[in-house]
Design a protein around this motif. Structure first.
Motif, PDB file in Angstrom:
ATOM      1  N   ARG A  14       9.207   8.168   1.706  1.00  7.92           N
ATOM      2  CA  ARG A  14       8.445   9.178   0.976  1.00  7.92           C
ATOM      3  C   ARG A  14       9.285  10.434   0.804  1.00  7.92           C
ATOM      4  O   ARG A  14      10.053  10.791   1.691  1.00  7.92           O
ATOM      5  CB  ARG A  14       7.164   9.498   1.748  1.00  7.92           C
ATOM      6  N   VAL A  43       8.622   1.927   3.197  1.00  9.15           N
ATOM      7  CA  VAL A  43       8.306   2.932   2.188  1.00  9.15           C
ATOM      8  C   VAL A  43       8.978   4.231   2.604  1.00  9.15           C
ATOM      9  O   VAL A  43       8.763   4.719   3.712  1.00  9.15           O
ATOM     10  CB  VAL A  43       6.785   3.150   2.064  1.00  9.15           C
ATOM     11  N   LEU A 101      10.477   3.728  -2.928  1.00  8.62           N
ATOM     12  CA  LEU A 101      10.470   5.166  -2.776  1.00  8.62           C
ATOM     13  C   LEU A 101       9.211   5.682  -3.449  1.00  8.62           C
ATOM     14  O   LEU A 101       8.936   5.306  -4.584  1.00  8.62           O
ATOM     15  CB  LEU A 101      11.675   5.772  -3.512  1.00  8.62           C
ATOM     16  N   VAL A 102       8.447   6.526  -2.765  1.00  5.57           N
ATOM     17  CA  VAL A 102       7.235   7.081  -3.358  1.00  5.57           C
ATOM     18  C   VAL A 102       7.362   8.592  -3.383  1.00  5.57           C
ATOM     19  O   VAL A 102       7.643   9.210  -2.352  1.00  5.57           O
ATOM     20  CB  VAL A 102       5.980   6.679  -2.558  1.00  5.57           C
ATOM     21  N   CYS A 103       7.180   9.168  -4.551  1.00  2.49           N
ATOM     22  CA  CYS A 103       7.267  10.627  -4.662  1.00  2.49           C
ATOM     23  C   CYS A 103       5.959  11.253  -4.204  1.00  2.49           C
ATOM     24  O   CYS A 103       4.894  10.952  -4.749  1.00  2.49           O
ATOM     25  CB  CYS A 103       7.574  11.052  -6.094  1.00  2.49           C
ATOM     26  N   ASP A 104       6.044  12.137  -3.196  1.00  2.00           N
ATOM     27  CA  ASP A 104       4.855  12.797  -2.655  1.00  2.00           C
ATOM     28  C   ASP A 104       4.185  13.652  -3.704  1.00  2.00           C
ATOM     29  O   ASP A 104       2.994  13.937  -3.629  1.00  2.00           O
ATOM     30  CB  ASP A 104       5.252  13.760  -1.513  1.00  2.00           C
ATOM     31  N   VAL A 149       5.195   8.703  -8.430  1.00  2.00           N
ATOM     32  CA  VAL A 149       5.977   7.627  -9.031  1.00  2.00           C
ATOM     33  C   VAL A 149       6.565   6.728  -7.939  1.00  2.00           C
ATOM     34  O   VAL A 149       6.939   7.198  -6.870  1.00  2.00           O
ATOM     35  CB  VAL A 149       7.097   8.199  -9.937  1.00  2.00           C
ATOM     36  N   ASP A 190       0.849  -1.183   0.000  1.00  2.41           N
ATOM     37  CA  ASP A 190       0.000   0.000   0.000  1.00  2.41           C
ATOM     38  C   ASP A 190       0.879   1.225   0.000  1.00  2.41           C
ATOM     39  O   ASP A 190       1.519   1.526   0.993  1.00  2.41           O
ATOM     40  CB  ASP A 190      -0.911   0.014   1.231  1.00  2.41           C
ATOM     41  N   ALA A 191       0.913   1.918  -1.116  1.00  4.50           N
ATOM     42  CA  ALA A 191       1.781   3.084  -1.202  1.00  4.50           C
ATOM     43  C   ALA A 191       1.055   4.334  -0.711  1.00  4.50           C
ATOM     44  O   ALA A 191       1.586   5.426  -0.799  1.00  4.50           O
ATOM     45  CB  ALA A 191       2.278   3.274  -2.630  1.00  4.50           C
ATOM     46  N   GLY A 192      -0.163   4.153  -0.208  1.00  2.00           N
ATOM     47  CA  GLY A 192      -0.860   5.280   0.389  1.00  2.00           C
ATOM     48  C   GLY A 192      -1.740   6.048  -0.573  1.00  2.00           C
ATOM     49  O   GLY A 192      -2.248   7.097  -0.240  1.00  2.00           O
ATOM     50  N   GLU A 193      -1.970   5.518  -1.774  1.00  3.41           N
ATOM     51  CA  GLU A 193      -2.861   6.204  -2.711  1.00  3.41           C
ATOM     52  C   GLU A 193      -4.250   5.598  -2.672  1.00  3.41           C
ATOM     53  O   GLU A 193      -5.063   5.848  -3.556  1.00  3.41           O
ATOM     54  CB  GLU A 193      -2.359   6.128  -4.149  1.00  3.41           C
ATOM     55  N   GLY A 194      -4.478   4.716  -1.714  1.00  8.91           N
ATOM     56  CA  GLY A 194      -5.798   4.108  -1.609  1.00  8.91           C
ATOM     57  C   GLY A 194      -5.994   2.896  -2.494  1.00  8.91           C
ATOM     58  O   GLY A 194      -7.038   2.264  -2.479  1.00  8.91           O
TER      59      GLY A 194
END
Lengths: 156, 156
Positions: free
Chosen positions: A146, A144, A107-110, A114, A86-90
């Motif tokens: 961010r 993860v 790595l998740v770009c806030d 990406v 879950d990358a936090g985008e729902g």
DNA sequence: TTGTTTGCAAACCTTTTGCACGTTA
DNA sequence: TAACGTGCAAAAGGTTTGCAAACAA
């Protein structure tokens, strides 16, 4: 060197064959939809959403229902053949879980959203040391980070 | 000792006051719903879902709409006053983000779903070393360890 | 043949949004 | 008073489930 932001090469340990064998040994029959999902995942380095999987299969000519993709992913998750993230985008993301235990984190770009995989031995060692100290039987872990990816950071 | 599975004490750094000040300085007016959410979060050690927040507020007699809870959490997230966490159950969880940078990570039981916080200095150091090596401006990180909690592990 | 798998549509749940009303500054 | 905050209901995703038809063993 222990840290890399590059994904490892495609299919080097034949996850597809491993997954098919595991499914068979668990008593599952082979059907078109689950087979197509396994074939597609076997070609992936990093995570896809259920919709992305269905869309790509459609692009390749298969008419696989989205529900079947979810059902396939559910089975694969139970057999620990995929890693759910879950990358936090729902929306959940899924990627092949290699039997060797080799894995990466993300790595998740806030800003642009990406998702980039990375590996780090130091991090893995710290987690293993930690897991030994806890009163928990640890089966897996997700990390993860961010922040701003190079493009978004530069664009300021 | 660097690792603990215990949460730190309630409100020791007065997150509530910090949050109210930050909101005011950002130009937000004070309204009943957001105030109640901040008050409730200030008393929490670990993460709650939006529904849990609304339910607890209702139990305490406030009639706060669920939509207002989400709107409050959205603002708090933008101001980095809360940490959003996806434990993989399809529902987001939120906890106060302390200005000191002090934070914890989470153990999630695959079986019963219970979420337990823990802290580990070794892990934090490994992440800091890692972040320096990456071509990414890292703002934050989440670590989730998955496994069987002591109760579920014993119950086998 | 028999139980599994699949596709479709409907149901479900979480989260977001539109809108009228109440409130703050 | 003008702008913001809130509650309610509706809408908008993502995910799951019921069911009848297709299929594997």
């Amino acid at each position: 060197m222990a840290t890399t932001a590059h994904a490892h090469a495609h299919g080097t340990d034949d996850w597809g064959a491993h997954a098919r064998l595991t499914l068979e040994q668990a008593g599952y029959r082979s059907g078109a939809a689950r087979h197509a999902v396994v074939e597609l995942l076997a070609r992936q380095d990093c995570c896809l959403t259920a919709r992305e999987i269905a869309d790509r299969l459609h692009d390749e000519g298969s008419s696989i229902g989205l529900a079947s993709v979810y059902r396939a992913l559910e089975v694969l998750d139970e057999l620990r053949l995929v890693q759910r993230l879950d990358a936090g985008e729902g929306t959940a993301r899924f990627e092949p879980a290699h039997p060797s235990g080799e894995h990466h984190h993300h790595l998740v770009c806030d800003n642009c959203g990406v998702v980039t995989p990375f590996e780090d031995d130091g991090l893995e060692r710290a987690i293993q040391r930690l897991a030994r100290k806890l009163d928990y039987e640890v089966h897996g872990h997700d990390v993860v980070l961010r922040g701003a990816c190079p493009d978004c950071h530069a664009a300021r």
